[in-house]
Design a protein around this motif. Structure first.
Motif, PDB file in Angstrom:
ATOM      1  N   GLN A  36       0.440   4.245   0.814  1.00 61.14           N
ATOM      2  CA  GLN A  36       0.296   5.144   1.966  1.00 61.14           C
ATOM      3  C   GLN A  36       0.773   4.496   3.261  1.00 61.14           C
ATOM      4  OE1 GLN A  36      -3.635   6.784   2.202  1.00 61.14           O
ATOM      5  NE2 GLN A  36      -3.298   8.091   0.449  1.00 61.14           N
ATOM      6  N   THR A  37       0.327   3.255   3.519  1.00 60.19           N
ATOM      7  CA  THR A  37       0.623   2.622   4.809  1.00 60.19           C
ATOM      8  C   THR A  37       1.855   1.726   4.776  1.00 60.19           C
ATOM      9  OG1 THR A  37      -0.744   0.686   4.343  1.00 60.19           O
ATOM     10  CG2 THR A  37      -1.839   2.609   5.370  1.00 60.19           C
TER      11      THR A  37
ATOM     12  N   LEU B  91     -12.521   8.821  -1.342  1.00 60.99           N
ATOM     13  CA  LEU B  91     -11.331   8.634  -0.522  1.00 60.99           C
ATOM     14  C   LEU B  91     -11.720   8.880   0.926  1.00 60.99           C
ATOM     15  CD1 LEU B  91      -8.291   8.194  -0.143  1.00 60.99           C
ATOM     16  CD2 LEU B  91      -7.971  10.632  -0.585  1.00 60.99           C
ATOM     17  N   ARG B  92     -11.542   7.863   1.742  1.00 57.92           N
ATOM     18  CA  ARG B  92     -11.882   7.973   3.157  1.00 57.92           C
ATOM     19  C   ARG B  92     -10.695   8.528   3.940  1.00 57.92           C
ATOM     20  NH1 ARG B  92     -15.225   2.407   4.165  1.00 57.92           N
ATOM     21  NH2 ARG B  92     -17.194   3.190   3.358  1.00 57.92           N
ATOM     22  N   GLN B  93     -10.971   8.992   5.144  1.00 58.18           N
ATOM     23  CA  GLN B  93      -9.919   9.594   5.968  1.00 58.18           C
ATOM     24  C   GLN B  93      -8.824   8.598   6.322  1.00 58.18           C
ATOM     25  OE1 GLN B  93     -11.717  11.647   9.286  1.00 58.18           O
ATOM     26  NE2 GLN B  93     -11.855  13.518   8.084  1.00 58.18           N
ATOM     27  N   ASP B  94      -9.155   7.295   6.403  1.00 60.51           N
ATOM     28  CA  ASP B  94      -8.146   6.283   6.747  1.00 60.51           C
ATOM     29  C   ASP B  94      -7.310   5.871   5.532  1.00 60.51           C
ATOM     30  OD1 ASP B  94      -9.919   4.728   5.299  1.00 60.51           O
ATOM     31  OD2 ASP B  94     -10.235   3.245   6.876  1.00 60.51           O
ATOM     32  N   GLY B  95      -7.560   6.515   4.377  1.00 54.20           N
ATOM     33  CA  GLY B  95      -6.788   6.220   3.176  1.00 54.20           C
ATOM     34  C   GLY B  95      -7.386   5.142   2.294  1.00 54.20           C
ATOM     35  N   THR B  96      -8.447   4.482   2.742  1.00 53.89           N
ATOM     36  CA  THR B  96      -9.097   3.477   1.905  1.00 53.89           C
ATOM     37  C   THR B  96     -10.029   4.172   0.917  1.00 53.89           C
ATOM     38  OG1 THR B  96     -10.933   3.137   3.460  1.00 53.89           O
ATOM     39  CG2 THR B  96      -8.983   1.693   3.698  1.00 53.89           C
ATOM     40  N   LEU B  97     -10.437   3.442  -0.073  1.00 53.99           N
ATOM     41  CA  LEU B  97     -11.327   3.959  -1.107  1.00 53.99           C
ATOM     42  C   LEU B  97     -12.650   3.206  -1.062  1.00 53.99           C
ATOM     43  CD1 LEU B  97      -8.680   3.842  -3.955  1.00 53.99           C
ATOM     44  CD2 LEU B  97      -9.499   5.913  -2.832  1.00 53.99           C
TER      45      LEU B  97
ATOM     46  N   ASN C 278       0.850  -1.171   0.000  1.00 54.89           N
ATOM     47  CA  ASN C 278       0.000   0.000   0.000  1.00 54.89           C
ATOM     48  C   ASN C 278       0.898   1.236   0.000  1.00 54.89           C
ATOM     49  OD1 ASN C 278      -1.567   2.261   0.959  1.00 54.89           O
ATOM     50  ND2 ASN C 278      -3.124   0.790   1.587  1.00 54.89           N
TER      51      ASN C 278
ATOM     52  N   ASP D  73      -7.981  -0.861  -0.975  1.00 55.52           N
ATOM     53  CA  ASP D  73      -6.739  -0.208  -0.550  1.00 55.52           C
ATOM     54  C   ASP D  73      -6.100   0.556  -1.699  1.00 55.52           C
ATOM     55  OD1 ASP D  73      -6.829  -1.428   2.026  1.00 55.52           O
ATOM     56  OD2 ASP D  73      -6.030  -3.262   1.141  1.00 55.52           O
ATOM     57  N   LEU D  74      -6.339   0.071  -2.925  1.00 58.17           N
ATOM     58  CA  LEU D  74      -5.695   0.644  -4.102  1.00 58.17           C
ATOM     59  C   LEU D  74      -6.601   0.453  -5.308  1.00 58.17           C
ATOM     60  CD1 LEU D  74      -2.931   1.848  -5.159  1.00 58.17           C
ATOM     61  CD2 LEU D  74      -2.334  -0.500  -5.764  1.00 58.17           C
TER      62      LEU D  74
END
Length: 169
Positions: free
Chosen positions: A20-21, A108-114, A18, A132-133
């Motif tokens: 971002q994470t 796009l959610r605040q936790d980075g997921t879609l 991922n 996640d992507l």
């Protein structure tokens, strides 16, 4: 959200993470025909290579990480060349899921997921998936300068004629 070309680079490094994470990808989606096969926006033609690239990338991801959910959103899967239909079938056996329908909304959610909303034409309803992507399969554009070569060679130039032009750089 990245392109298939960017994802190809991630695959060359082994198991993609991922961005971002830096964790293992648990849910990856691919969207076919972005900017292609639409008369009103983008290009009206099919690029003839995008589906094969996505099938290959989805298979590689599933082979390297069998527990990763992989979903492909599509209008039509077009497997033109020898062996591509077999790869498509093999990808399904590996667990790649195919949804006939193009996403209408990506949040796009605040936790980075879609959160991806798309119509599943096979089910006749709107489906939502958390990813996640998301990998976009962008259509090809003819290269500038190709028309000159076609004219010299006496080949009829159409809006979807692609000519490989080698750069002198």
């Amino acid at each position: 959200i990245i392109t298939t070309l960017e994802f190809e680079g991630m695959l060359k490094g082994g198991l993609p993470l991922n961005p971002q994470t830096k964790n293992t990808l648990k849910r990856v989606g691919f969207v076919q025909c972005v900017g292609s096969r639409m008369e009103t926006r983008g290009n009206p033609w099919c690029s003839n290579v995008c589906c094969a690239a996505t099938v290959k990338q989805a298979m590689l991801l599933k082979q390297r990480s069998p527990s990763t959910d992989v979903i492909v959103y599509y209008m039509d899967i077009r497997t033109f060349n020898r062996g591509q239909e077999e790869l498509y079938a093999e990808s399904r056996i590996l667990g790649v899921k195919y949804t006939r329908g193009i996403p209408a909304e990506v949040i796009l959610r605040q936790d980075g997921t879609l959160l991806v909303r798309a119509e599943d034409a096979s089910l006749g309803k709107i489906v939502e998936r958390e990813l996640d992507l998301l990998v976009l399969s962008i259509g090809l554009e003819p290269q500038v300068g190709g028309s000159d070569l076609l004219r010299i060679l006496g080949i009829v130039d159409t809006k979807d004629t692609f000519v490989p032009i080698m750069s002198s750089e």
